[in-house]
Design a protein around this motif. Sequence first.
Motif, PDB file in Angstrom:
ATOM      1  N   THR A  50      19.745 -16.116  20.327  1.00 14.43           N
ATOM      2  CA  THR A  50      18.947 -15.018  19.743  1.00 14.43           C
ATOM      3  C   THR A  50      19.406 -14.743  18.265  1.00 14.43           C
ATOM      4  OG1 THR A  50      18.921 -14.048  22.084  1.00 14.43           O
ATOM      5  CG2 THR A  50      18.249 -12.626  20.472  1.00 14.43           C
ATOM      6  N   VAL A  51      18.065 -14.635  17.884  1.00  7.20           N
ATOM      7  CA  VAL A  51      18.053 -14.183  16.116  1.00  7.20           C
ATOM      8  C   VAL A  51      17.108 -13.147  16.019  1.00  7.20           C
ATOM      9  CG1 VAL A  51      17.429 -15.024  13.896  1.00  7.20           C
ATOM     10  CG2 VAL A  51      18.305 -16.661  15.691  1.00  7.20           C
ATOM     11  N   LEU A  52      17.756 -11.973  15.546  1.00 11.58           N
ATOM     12  CA  LEU A  52      17.082 -10.680  15.207  1.00 11.58           C
ATOM     13  C   LEU A  52      16.474 -11.086  13.876  1.00 11.58           C
ATOM     14  CD1 LEU A  52      19.105  -9.523  17.409  1.00 11.58           C
ATOM     15  CD2 LEU A  52      18.871  -7.411  15.897  1.00 11.58           C
ATOM     16  N   THR A  53      15.130 -10.553  13.845  1.00 13.05           N
ATOM     17  CA  THR A  53      14.324 -10.977  12.709  1.00 13.05           C
ATOM     18  C   THR A  53      13.689  -9.560  12.067  1.00 13.05           C
ATOM     19  OG1 THR A  53      12.418 -11.361  14.098  1.00 13.05           O
ATOM     20  CG2 THR A  53      13.674 -13.133  13.488  1.00 13.05           C
ATOM     21  N   SER A  54      13.101  -9.676  10.844  1.00  7.71           N
ATOM     22  CA  SER A  54      12.540  -8.798  10.235  1.00  7.71           C
ATOM     23  C   SER A  54      11.173  -9.262   9.325  1.00  7.71           C
ATOM     24  CB  SER A  54      13.460  -7.706   9.200  1.00  7.71           C
ATOM     25  OG  SER A  54      12.726  -6.642   8.905  1.00  7.71           O
ATOM     26  N   GLU A  55      10.517  -8.328   9.074  1.00  4.70           N
ATOM     27  CA  GLU A  55       9.082  -8.716   8.412  1.00  4.70           C
ATOM     28  C   GLU A  55       9.260  -8.259   6.987  1.00  4.70           C
ATOM     29  OE1 GLU A  55       6.704 -10.729   9.701  1.00  4.70           O
ATOM     30  OE2 GLU A  55       7.571 -10.595  11.454  1.00  4.70           O
ATOM     31  N   VAL A  56       9.004  -9.292   5.781  1.00  2.00           N
ATOM     32  CA  VAL A  56       9.136  -8.987   4.526  1.00  2.00           C
ATOM     33  C   VAL A  56       7.973  -9.639   3.717  1.00  2.00           C
ATOM     34  CG1 VAL A  56      11.692  -8.953   4.669  1.00  2.00           C
ATOM     35  CG2 VAL A  56      10.567 -11.057   3.884  1.00  2.00           C
ATOM     36  N   THR A  57       7.976  -9.497   2.667  1.00  2.00           N
ATOM     37  CA  THR A  57       6.640 -10.154   1.914  1.00  2.00           C
ATOM     38  C   THR A  57       7.165 -11.763   1.783  1.00  2.00           C
ATOM     39  OG1 THR A  57       7.676  -9.858  -0.271  1.00  2.00           O
ATOM     40  CG2 THR A  57       6.378  -8.076   0.524  1.00  2.00           C
ATOM     41  N   LYS A  58       6.084 -12.614   1.571  1.00  2.00           N
ATOM     42  CA  LYS A  58       6.421 -13.924   1.556  1.00  2.00           C
ATOM     43  C   LYS A  58       7.282 -14.088   0.290  1.00  2.00           C
ATOM     44  CE  LYS A  58       2.988 -16.362   4.087  1.00  2.00           C
ATOM     45  NZ  LYS A  58       1.907 -17.464   4.051  1.00  2.00           N
ATOM     46  N   LYS A  59       7.229 -13.301  -0.920  1.00  2.00           N
ATOM     47  CA  LYS A  59       7.949 -13.416  -2.096  1.00  2.00           C
ATOM     48  C   LYS A  59       9.544 -13.275  -1.754  1.00  2.00           C
ATOM     49  CE  LYS A  59       8.480 -11.594  -6.873  1.00  2.00           C
ATOM     50  NZ  LYS A  59       9.872 -11.146  -6.578  1.00  2.00           N
ATOM     51  N   ASP A  60       9.636 -12.133  -1.020  1.00  2.00           N
ATOM     52  CA  ASP A  60      11.031 -11.670  -0.647  1.00  2.00           C
ATOM     53  C   ASP A  60      11.483 -13.107   0.617  1.00  2.00           C
ATOM     54  OD1 ASP A  60      11.183  -9.799  -2.256  1.00  2.00           O
ATOM     55  OD2 ASP A  60      10.917  -8.236  -0.596  1.00  2.00           O
ATOM     56  N   ALA A  61      10.718 -13.507   1.273  1.00  2.00           N
ATOM     57  CA  ALA A  61      11.159 -14.372   2.340  1.00  2.00           C
ATOM     58  C   ALA A  61      11.671 -15.638   1.681  1.00  2.00           C
ATOM     59  CB  ALA A  61       9.999 -14.867   3.105  1.00  2.00           C
ATOM     60  N   SER A  62      11.312 -15.997   0.435  1.00  2.00           N
ATOM     61  CA  SER A  62      11.867 -17.264  -0.195  1.00  2.00           C
ATOM     62  C   SER A  62      13.164 -17.195  -0.490  1.00  2.00           C
ATOM     63  CB  SER A  62      11.287 -17.603  -1.575  1.00  2.00           C
ATOM     64  OG  SER A  62      11.375 -16.439  -2.516  1.00  2.00           O
ATOM     65  N   ASP A  63      13.918 -16.050  -0.394  1.00  2.00           N
ATOM     66  CA  ASP A  63      15.296 -15.762  -0.678  1.00  2.00           C
ATOM     67  C   ASP A  63      16.164 -15.741   0.572  1.00  2.00           C
ATOM     68  OD1 ASP A  63      15.316 -15.698  -3.562  1.00  2.00           O
ATOM     69  OD2 ASP A  63      14.908 -13.643  -3.515  1.00  2.00           O
ATOM     70  N   ASN A  64      15.422 -15.930   1.879  1.00  2.00           N
ATOM     71  CA  ASN A  64      16.050 -15.661   2.956  1.00  2.00           C
ATOM     72  C   ASN A  64      15.679 -17.238   4.059  1.00  2.00           C
ATOM     73  OD1 ASN A  64      16.798 -12.715   3.358  1.00  2.00           O
ATOM     74  ND2 ASN A  64      15.149 -12.818   2.198  1.00  2.00           N
ATOM     75  N   VAL A  65      16.070 -16.986   5.092  1.00  2.00           N
ATOM     76  CA  VAL A  65      15.826 -17.948   6.115  1.00  2.00           C
ATOM     77  C   VAL A  65      14.521 -17.447   6.863  1.00  2.00           C
ATOM     78  CG1 VAL A  65      16.586 -19.142   8.155  1.00  2.00           C
ATOM     79  CG2 VAL A  65      18.195 -18.900   6.165  1.00  2.00           C
ATOM     80  N   VAL A  66      13.543 -18.239   6.908  1.00  2.00           N
ATOM     81  CA  VAL A  66      12.309 -17.926   7.528  1.00  2.00           C
ATOM     82  C   VAL A  66      12.287 -18.496   9.012  1.00  2.00           C
ATOM     83  CG1 VAL A  66       9.904 -18.446   7.543  1.00  2.00           C
ATOM     84  CG2 VAL A  66      11.237 -17.862   5.589  1.00  2.00           C
ATOM     85  N   VAL A  67      11.984 -17.822   9.914  1.00  2.00           N
ATOM     86  CA  VAL A  67      11.911 -17.987  11.347  1.00  2.00           C
ATOM     87  C   VAL A  67      10.507 -18.131  11.758  1.00  2.00           C
ATOM     88  CG1 VAL A  67      12.614 -17.438  13.758  1.00  2.00           C
ATOM     89  CG2 VAL A  67      14.151 -16.856  11.789  1.00  2.00           C
ATOM     90  N   LEU A  68      10.099 -19.173  12.549  1.00  2.00           N
ATOM     91  CA  LEU A  68       8.812 -19.439  12.999  1.00  2.00           C
ATOM     92  C   LEU A  68       9.018 -19.713  14.508  1.00  2.00           C
ATOM     93  CD1 LEU A  68       7.599 -22.518  10.589  1.00  2.00           C
ATOM     94  CD2 LEU A  68       7.488 -19.928  10.407  1.00  2.00           C
ATOM     95  N   SER A  69       8.047 -18.877  15.249  1.00  2.00           N
ATOM     96  CA  SER A  69       8.172 -18.772  16.687  1.00  2.00           C
ATOM     97  C   SER A  69       7.074 -18.411  17.391  1.00  2.00           C
ATOM     98  CB  SER A  69       9.216 -17.265  17.012  1.00  2.00           C
ATOM     99  OG  SER A  69       8.453 -16.344  16.664  1.00  2.00           O
ATOM    100  N   ARG A  70       6.818 -18.765  18.800  1.00  2.00           N
ATOM    101  CA  ARG A  70       5.770 -18.682  19.730  1.00  2.00           C
ATOM    102  C   ARG A  70       5.614 -17.158  19.958  1.00  2.00           C
ATOM    103  NH1 ARG A  70       7.327 -23.709  22.046  1.00  2.00           N
ATOM    104  NH2 ARG A  70       7.953 -22.465  24.018  1.00  2.00           N
ATOM    105  N   GLY A  71       4.530 -16.604  20.659  1.00  2.00           N
ATOM    106  CA  GLY A  71       4.357 -15.653  20.996  1.00  2.00           C
ATOM    107  C   GLY A  71       5.318 -14.921  21.978  1.00  2.00           C
ATOM    108  N   ASP A  72       6.022 -15.935  22.861  1.00  2.00           N
ATOM    109  CA  ASP A  72       7.015 -15.503  23.512  1.00  2.00           C
ATOM    110  C   ASP A  72       8.375 -15.248  22.909  1.00  2.00           C
ATOM    111  OD1 ASP A  72       7.736 -17.933  23.176  1.00  2.00           O
ATOM    112  OD2 ASP A  72       7.859 -18.542  25.439  1.00  2.00           O
TER     113      ASP A  72
END
Length: 408
Positions: free
Chosen positions: A154-176
């Motif tokens: 289980t990965v806890l995630t947060s929403e940031v701008t795409k500019k800030d996302a480039s310094d992090n690990v982006v998580v892609l997921s389905r609706g569930d």
Amino acid sequence: MTRRGEVLALVQAGGQGSRMDVLTRERAKPALPFGGVHRLIDFALSSLVHADLTDVWVSLEYQVTSIDDYLSGGRPWSLDRNRGGFRRIVPQTGTGPATESGFAHGNGDLLLRMSADIEAFGAPTLVVCSADHVFNMDLGPVVEDHVASGRVATVLTSEVTKKDASDNVVVLSRGDGTITGIESKPSRPSAGTVATEIFLYDTEALLGTLRDLRRELSGEQDDGDSGIGDFGEHLLPRLVETGRAAAVPLTGYWRDVGQPSLYLQSHRDLLAGRVDVFDHPGRPVISHWPDRPAARVRAAGECHDSLLSPGADVAGLVVGSVLGPGVVVEKGAEVHDSVVMEDCVIRAGSVVRTAVLDERCEVRAGARVGAEPSRRVAHDDDLVLAGRDSEVSGTVAAGARLEPGSAG
């Protein structure tokens, strides 16, 4: 509710924090102050304790002595106990294969190096947190849901701008919530959903995956490096392939403060009321408090939109700033848009703007440190950083870096 021994928590507090420049020359990054009286590691430890997790390990590697006294064997968080509780983990040699001995080559690799200890402890669930983020979430329900779901991760995630996302690990997921893909520090992120470096793992699945990756990758590396690296490089993508890894949004404020601009910006957020981490009486951010008298603002002093820690003594002007314990601002001195750490002295007639001053710095009378930035959001080259025990005089331009013990 899970019982003692069923869940093991690990705080990864060993990173060098090189992006924080002079502020981490002589300290581990998790020991950096936040909000005057707290340290970055407080947020992870407090959240774990409030989730009723009683077995908490802290992994230390860099500048261990700079944080040891503060941790005090886990006592401030009531983790000092005869059975279980707090455990301090430091690098060892001669403990097994080269890929499980010595300093880690990333936070995923660190889990491999600790795998024998984790396996020996025997908890079926492992919670892993980094120690350089500001957050305060009730992790109890997340732990219960993870255990009940049978997920491998289980990965806890947060929403940031795409500019800030480039310094992090982006998580892609389905609706569930099922994770479908991982982008590790992408130059062009597909989304702004990022991993907050708070993970829950099925221990058996995690250890098996780590050992599989070691067999596949270690032959390509030198110096005992397993090749696993950080969690976003190989570990998390491999777990995602099982189809049993899910993303869970972290509630409330979250920010990675591992860069000078982000560190200052998070303090700006705090003063602006955008940080809710201290707004939960039922799960306070627990700290090892300094023994100081109350802060004082003298007759000549003025404070606007600022935070003063215990022992601060203000006879000058303080605006939009956070003063650590024991900071002195003399009459005629000014501090604007800055973070001033413990026992600094700002002498009469000096002006400090958009700066982070480490512990025990002295800004001499008449000095001009930093400048008012032209941009609304903080950038690294807007900030003056002064390392511990620096003596600052004359004019110091925006963007300057003063090594610890600097004079002049």
